[in-house]
Enzyme design. Structure first.
Site, PDB file in Angstrom:
ATOM      1  CB  THR A  17      68.536  70.709  70.360  1.00  0.00           C
ATOM      2  OG1 THR A  17      69.318  69.744  71.069  1.00  0.00           O
ATOM      3  CG2 THR A  17      69.376  71.967  70.179  1.00  0.00           C
ATOM      4  N   GLY A  18      67.795  70.512  73.427  1.00  0.00           N
ATOM      5  CA  GLY A  18      68.246  70.874  74.761  1.00  0.00           C
ATOM      6  C   GLY A  18      69.729  70.573  74.898  1.00  0.00           C
ATOM      7  CG  ASN A  19      73.208  67.765  73.154  1.00  0.00           C
ATOM      8  OD1 ASN A  19      74.224  68.456  73.177  1.00  0.00           O
ATOM      9  ND2 ASN A  19      73.244  66.453  73.187  1.00  0.00           N
ATOM     10  CG  ASP A  75      66.182  61.242  67.738  1.00  0.00           C
ATOM     11  OD1 ASP A  75      65.845  61.898  68.734  1.00  0.00           O
ATOM     12  OD2 ASP A  75      66.426  60.018  67.777  1.00  0.00           O
ATOM     13  NE  ARG A 181      74.089  66.171  66.192  1.00  0.00           N
ATOM     14  CZ  ARG A 181      74.821  65.285  66.900  1.00  0.00           C
ATOM     15  NH1 ARG A 181      76.125  65.431  67.029  1.00  0.00           N
ATOM     16  NH2 ARG A 181      74.233  64.280  67.507  1.00  0.00           N
TER      17      ARG A 181
HETATM   18  P1  ITT Z   1      67.866  66.672  72.013  1.00  0.00           P
HETATM   19  O1  ITT Z   1      67.412  67.684  73.013  1.00  0.00           O
HETATM   20  O2  ITT Z   1      68.293  67.309  70.721  1.00  0.00           O
HETATM   21  O3  ITT Z   1      66.910  65.525  71.813  1.00  0.00           O
HETATM   22  P2  ITT Z   1      69.588  64.619  73.122  1.00  0.00           P
HETATM   23  O4  ITT Z   1      70.939  64.672  73.764  1.00  0.00           O
HETATM   24  O5  ITT Z   1      68.465  64.028  73.907  1.00  0.00           O
HETATM   25  O6  ITT Z   1      69.235  66.089  72.636  1.00  0.00           O
HETATM   26  P3  ITT Z   1      69.294  62.524  71.126  1.00  0.00           P
HETATM   27  O7  ITT Z   1      67.974  62.080  71.625  1.00  0.00           O
HETATM   28  O8  ITT Z   1      69.482  62.643  69.663  1.00  0.00           O
HETATM   29  O9  ITT Z   1      69.730  63.933  71.734  1.00  0.00           O
HETATM   30  O10 ITT Z   1      70.391  61.677  71.853  1.00  0.00           O
HETATM   31  C1  ITT Z   1      70.943  60.587  71.456  1.00  0.00           C
HETATM   32  C2  ITT Z   1      72.076  60.228  72.378  1.00  0.00           C
HETATM   33  O11 ITT Z   1      72.998  59.560  71.524  1.00  0.00           O
HETATM   34  C3  ITT Z   1      72.859  61.389  73.002  1.00  0.00           C
HETATM   35  O12 ITT Z   1      72.393  61.713  74.300  1.00  0.00           O
HETATM   36  C4  ITT Z   1      74.269  60.820  73.066  1.00  0.00           C
HETATM   37  O13 ITT Z   1      74.458  60.053  74.214  1.00  0.00           O
HETATM   38  C5  ITT Z   1      74.298  59.935  71.826  1.00  0.00           C
HETATM   39  N1  ITT Z   1      74.834  60.698  70.688  1.00  0.00           N
HETATM   40  C6  ITT Z   1      74.155  61.245  69.651  1.00  0.00           C
HETATM   41  N2  ITT Z   1      74.974  61.900  68.835  1.00  0.00           N
HETATM   42  C7  ITT Z   1      76.190  61.786  69.355  1.00  0.00           C
HETATM   43  C8  ITT Z   1      77.456  62.259  69.000  1.00  0.00           C
HETATM   44  O14 ITT Z   1      77.645  63.047  67.947  1.00  0.00           O
HETATM   45  N3  ITT Z   1      78.489  61.953  69.763  1.00  0.00           N
HETATM   46  C9  ITT Z   1      78.330  61.181  70.852  1.00  0.00           C
HETATM   47  N4  ITT Z   1      77.174  60.696  71.283  1.00  0.00           N
HETATM   48  C10 ITT Z   1      76.102  60.999  70.543  1.00  0.00           C
END
Ligand code: ITT
Length: 198
Positions: A17-19, A75, A181
């Protein structure tokens, strides 16, 4: 499915993940099951699909192939009823482009605020086999953003299980009790732990 490759590492899992926020949430949930997690910042393909499961699957297979280790990816998306499930799989893009204010504007004057977060954790072994674990949380979109915690859409999402507080107003521990999550990760953790039982 074989976990041969995983055994030398004990109860350790790699999370592509990048998050950083996702990683911090995952670290705490998996610790409940004595599983350590290492963040791997590997760039994986993110296909465009209406289904977050297919997106997670493609990126898990790609990640396992690139790092040659068993790995999870996650995701997630926010699905708003009054917008027919939008932004759903496009949540990341929509957040970057129109943000919280954009979503609140789209919902201006709309009474139906019902929404849910969905999460899919995909585990991929190096042989290309994939397993999924799902989690979701029901709630509503607030009229104004509240709180500075969490990330993404957290300040505008109020879960039914803790009315009066947005995810943005919660600590990680509070959010992890009920989040999409955390729920998907707990399903994964129970399965992963069992792979190590004699
Ligand atoms: P990865 O590198 O893991 O893909 P990402 O931020 O791109 O990280 P996602 O594609 O799963 O992750 O992103 C979905 C988006 O949905 C994320 O950027 C948020 O804006 C939103 N999101 C997902 N989960 C969330 C949460 O727990 N709380 C708030 N927003 C969330």
């Amino acid at each position: 499915m074989t976990l041969g490759r995983a055994f030398p590492y004990g109860k350790l899992i790699f999370f592509a993940t990048g998050n950083m926020h996702k990683f911090n949430e995952a670290r705490r949930v998996l610790a409940e099951y004595n599983i350590s997690v290492a963040m791997v910042r590997v760039k994986t393909i993110e296909i465009q699909d209406d289904d977050i499961e297919s997106i997670a699957e493609a990126s898990a297979i790609d990640a396992a192939r690139k790092i040659n280790l068993p790995v999870i990816v996650e995701d997630a998306g926010l699905f708003i009823d009054a917008l027919n499930g939008f932004p759903g799989p496009y949540s990341s893009y929509v957040y970057r482009k129109i943000g919280l204010d954009g979503i609140l504007k789209l919902l201006e004057g709309i009474e139906n605020r019902r929404a849910r977060f969905k999460s899919v954790v995909a585990f991929s072994d190096t042989d290309g086999s994939v397993k999924y674990f799902r989690g979701f949380v029901e709630g509503r979109i607030t009229r104004v953003a509240r709180g500075y915690g969490g990330f993404g859409f957290d300040p505008i999402f109020e879960p039914d299980e803790q009315p009066g507080k947005t995810f943005g107003e919660m600590t990680i521990e509070e959010k992890n009790k009920i989040s999409h999550r955390a729920r998907a990760l707990r399903e994964f953790a129970k399965w992963y732990r069992d792979q190590f039982s004699p």
